[in-house]
Write an enzyme that holds these catalytic residues in place. Structure first.
Site, PDB file in Angstrom:
ATOM      1  N   GLY A 189      -3.868  -0.889   3.022  1.00 38.59           N
ATOM      2  CA  GLY A 189      -2.506  -0.549   2.598  1.00 38.59           C
ATOM      3  C   GLY A 189      -1.491  -1.158   3.534  1.00 38.59           C
ATOM      4  O   GLY A 189      -1.661  -1.122   4.751  1.00 38.59           O
ATOM      5  N   ASP A 198      -0.681   5.907   8.703  1.00 36.14           N
ATOM      6  CA  ASP A 198      -1.306   7.215   8.939  1.00 36.14           C
ATOM      7  C   ASP A 198      -1.397   7.581  10.417  1.00 36.14           C
ATOM      8  O   ASP A 198      -1.655   8.730  10.756  1.00 36.14           O
ATOM      9  CB  ASP A 198      -2.706   7.248   8.324  1.00 36.14           C
ATOM     10  CG  ASP A 198      -2.650   7.257   6.811  1.00 36.14           C
ATOM     11  OD1 ASP A 198      -1.719   7.881   6.272  1.00 36.14           O
ATOM     12  OD2 ASP A 198      -3.517   6.639   6.176  1.00 36.14           O
ATOM     13  N   GLY A 218      -1.468  10.869   3.815  1.00 34.78           N
ATOM     14  CA  GLY A 218      -2.301  11.447   4.869  1.00 34.78           C
ATOM     15  C   GLY A 218      -3.472  12.165   4.222  1.00 34.78           C
ATOM     16  O   GLY A 218      -3.390  13.341   3.920  1.00 34.78           O
ATOM     17  N   ARG A 219      -4.542  11.433   4.004  1.00 36.91           N
ATOM     18  CA  ARG A 219      -5.713  12.011   3.342  1.00 36.91           C
ATOM     19  C   ARG A 219      -6.526  12.827   4.343  1.00 36.91           C
ATOM     20  O   ARG A 219      -7.020  13.888   4.023  1.00 36.91           O
ATOM     21  CB  ARG A 219      -6.558  10.870   2.758  1.00 36.91           C
ATOM     22  CG  ARG A 219      -7.569  11.304   1.754  1.00 36.91           C
ATOM     23  CD  ARG A 219      -7.217  10.825   0.343  1.00 36.91           C
ATOM     24  NE  ARG A 219      -8.218  11.269  -0.624  1.00 36.91           N
ATOM     25  CZ  ARG A 219      -7.954  11.954  -1.731  1.00 36.91           C
ATOM     26  NH1 ARG A 219      -6.716  12.277  -2.040  1.00 36.91           N
ATOM     27  NH2 ARG A 219      -8.922  12.306  -2.555  1.00 36.91           N
TER      28      ARG A 219
END
Lengths: 420, 420
Positions: free
Chosen positions: B14, B145, B192-193
């Site tokens: 990303g 992230d 934010g996984r």
């Protein structure tokens, strides 16, 4: 001294990034007219402030605090979604408002809102005359939807439009980077329940015909799943990716909103929600493309950090002009923006009868929408382009905009409590 | 002349608002080292460019075009989500990459990505030695992230954090205006996984303890519906409204993602979708408050118009440093940001072995999360605050940022096509 009267200013409906600039225009201008206007009271939470006799005394605020309103988003005094009854005749709510005005020597009413609010301002004006306490009622236009009649544009729209055009331009660069192995579809949902002005403004992101956004979806155009999917597929085949900007209010030919529809996902689950995820899922199911979607929601109407200079100037000017024309004797009119019929963009303020604006929704005209319904025309682009010009960047502190939360001091109540 | 070698630069995963600033740092620095580095080739769509021998010859671009990379978001050369096999041994893909490097006299490999990419860079380095064509492999950190190990922060994060803090501050002013009669709840979903850094950054919107955002939801903290709803209710009772920022990856104690859960709305319909609408609906069903929600999605990682100066400077510096340490003889390391242990914020670049970074996810440490799990600590705030400082505003044209789409010219292929 006897012809010095106080003023009441209230914000109504959904707020914008620049509605406080209009408040700033009203208050700063009133402060220069001390032979006519005494104190400007602001309604705590809009017209509810008049009903509850909750009047913020802006005369207690420093010039610096008032100046900060120009660059602070949201509604500094509180707004409300509260609709007065349709008929003002012998209605106790209208009578109460006049009673509060009378108790505080208020003879000027400035109402900053959309079409509904212009109707309310008109009725308060009528009631004030019926009760033999004439109040000068002036509307000040505000709506990010740009759907008010009789004004070239609505303050609040230009900044939201600038936010949308900038955001879609930035997100498209992201999608272009990822398209080869990942995201090919990006759907951005914007506000606009009945009118497609905000969706249209996304087109200002484009430098060239093939640039994103490729498809715009307007409430004015019946949504056809087949035509839409065909266009998406064609775009991905030609460009490698497809960026879509959809108004929240798009609907099928039978009038059903997409956002109210039940679409079934690949697992057979029924899905309800925003327009963007529904469109994204529709594409995935039919064409298999990987997607991302966003719903900007309030961000688009509060993004003061990205305000358009023209929009801020117009917001201030319609507030300033409201005070000037009230003093000059105009009544039951809304201030407006008039675009000069010249090659280069020029504008001035004007005024129109409240009745012309009340409860009218201005949709995108036919000649602003491309023949296929999926984009805007050059005429529309020429109209929109000037409204997002200039960057009116607020002060920053510690990395974020230095907005001030307006506290305000309430004027002492003079009447008994009112139940409603 | 014999020890002048070419370089290969690729973007991975990303993209961010500032990954091109790192590219700018690499290319501009390489151009000052002509006694060591010949041409910098950029991979078309990341590592796929090496596999397909699609090498963009950046030497054909003007200094001005390269300088524009510093303020253009997205991935200028294309990125990709493509994972090379876990083992490099006798794998034809790794061999192919080395063959392409050899054909183009490439002995420097700069890989701009996250933890996965550092693993890949490490393996390409090993394979190059096995094939007796040693390539200097340097990683350049990138991820919004902020979850890479062994670097104080990850370029891309600071700008996304600034966007989130600014957006939630602006949206909160909107909600404050509307709370009396309308919206009381605003839920913003951020990326934010697995790590809550971006959700944590929303706290930088606050001036005072009672300011929005009131509740932050992190993937590191098990989600409890009961505790969450109790806190929402308490906040609305105390403040009149409640602003929530939720990481997309929040999950229940059993590991189920909220976004994968089936929540049933008031009409009994099953709903699937983003985390924000699920939380908003949960609140509405249990407490009845009117809500709005937003999902910023790609907007948060492409909002170059709101980039943090520190972030842009760090992104550029880790690119510049990568070239410098490669020439100085370092190998199989990632450039990093080191925070000086001083009162006022100071930083410098450093380097760490790729193996230390490969496939590690840095979550929020326990002492960064408030005891109740719903907010950050002062320690976390002290860490985050410097990263969003300064506004690095790009040039604007016609009301929108003047980003350039990088076209690029491909170097002539020297090898036969490779099927994979």
């Amino acid at each position: 001294m006897t012809d010095i009267f106080n003023a009441f200013y209230a914000q109504s409906g959904g707020v914008t990034a620049v509605i406080n600039a209009s408040a700033c225009g009203v208050i700063e201008t009133a402060r220069t007219c001390t032979d006519k206007i005494g104190t400007v009271f602001a309604g705590k939470n809009g017209i509810l402030g008049a009903l509850k006799e909750e009047l913020i005394d802006t005369s207690l605020e420093s010039a610096q605090t008032i100046a900060a309103l120009r660059y602070t988003p949201g509604g500094a005094f509180g707004s409300c979604r509260y609709r007065l009854p349709d008929s003002e005749e012998s209605n106790t709510l209208y009578q109460r408002i006049i009673a509060v005005f009378k108790a505080h020597n208020i003879r000027y009413f400035f109402y900053n809102g959309g079409g509904d609010s212009m109707d309310t301002a008109h009725k308060i004006g009528l009631m004030s005359e019926r009760l033999d306490y004439p109040v000068t009622c002036i509307g000040i236009p505000k709506t990010i939807d740009n759907d008010l009649a009789a004004t070239d544009s609505c303050p609040g729209f230009g900044s939201a439009a600038k936010y949308i055009a900038t955001s879609v331009k930035e997100a498209a660069l992201d999608v272009i980077s990822m398209q080869e192995t990942s995201t090919k579809i990006f759907v951005m949902e914007v506000m606009g329940r009945n009118a497609g002005w905000l969706a249209a403004s996304a087109a200002l992101a484009m430098n060239n015909k093939s640039d994103a956004p490729h498809i715009l979806l307007f409430p004015e155009v019946d949504f056809s799943r087949e035509l839409f999917l065909a266009r998406v597929e064609e775009t991905v085949e030609n460009c490698g990716y497809c960026v879509i900007v959809a108004a929240e209010g798009i609907r099928y030919a039978d009038g059903t909103f997409l956002s109210a529809s039940r679409s079934t996902d690949a697992f057979g689950n029924v899905q309800l929600g925003g327009t963007a995820p529904i469109l994204a899922r529709m594409i995935k199911d039919a064409l298999g493309y990987k997607y991302h979607w966003c719903v900007a929601d309030y961000l688009q109407r509060s993004a003061r950090h990205l305000a358009s200079t023209i929009d801020v100037e117009q917001a201030y000017a319609v507030g300033k002009s409201a005070v000037e024309i009230a003093i000059a004797g105009q009544n039951r009119v809304m201030t407006s923006v008039i675009r000069e019929p010249e090659e280069t963009f020029k504008w001035k303020t004007g005024s129109v009868p409240l009745e012309m604006v009340a409860n009218v929704v201005m949709k995108l005209p036919d000649n602003f929408i491309a023949t296929d319904g999926f984009h805007i025309t050059d005429t529309c682009r020429a109209y929109l382009a000037p409204l997002i010009q200039g960057e009116d960047i607020p002060p920053f502190k510690d990395g974020v905009p230095d907005y001030a939360l307006f506290k305000g001091t309430m004027a002492e109540k003079k009447l008994a409590d009112f139940k409603f």
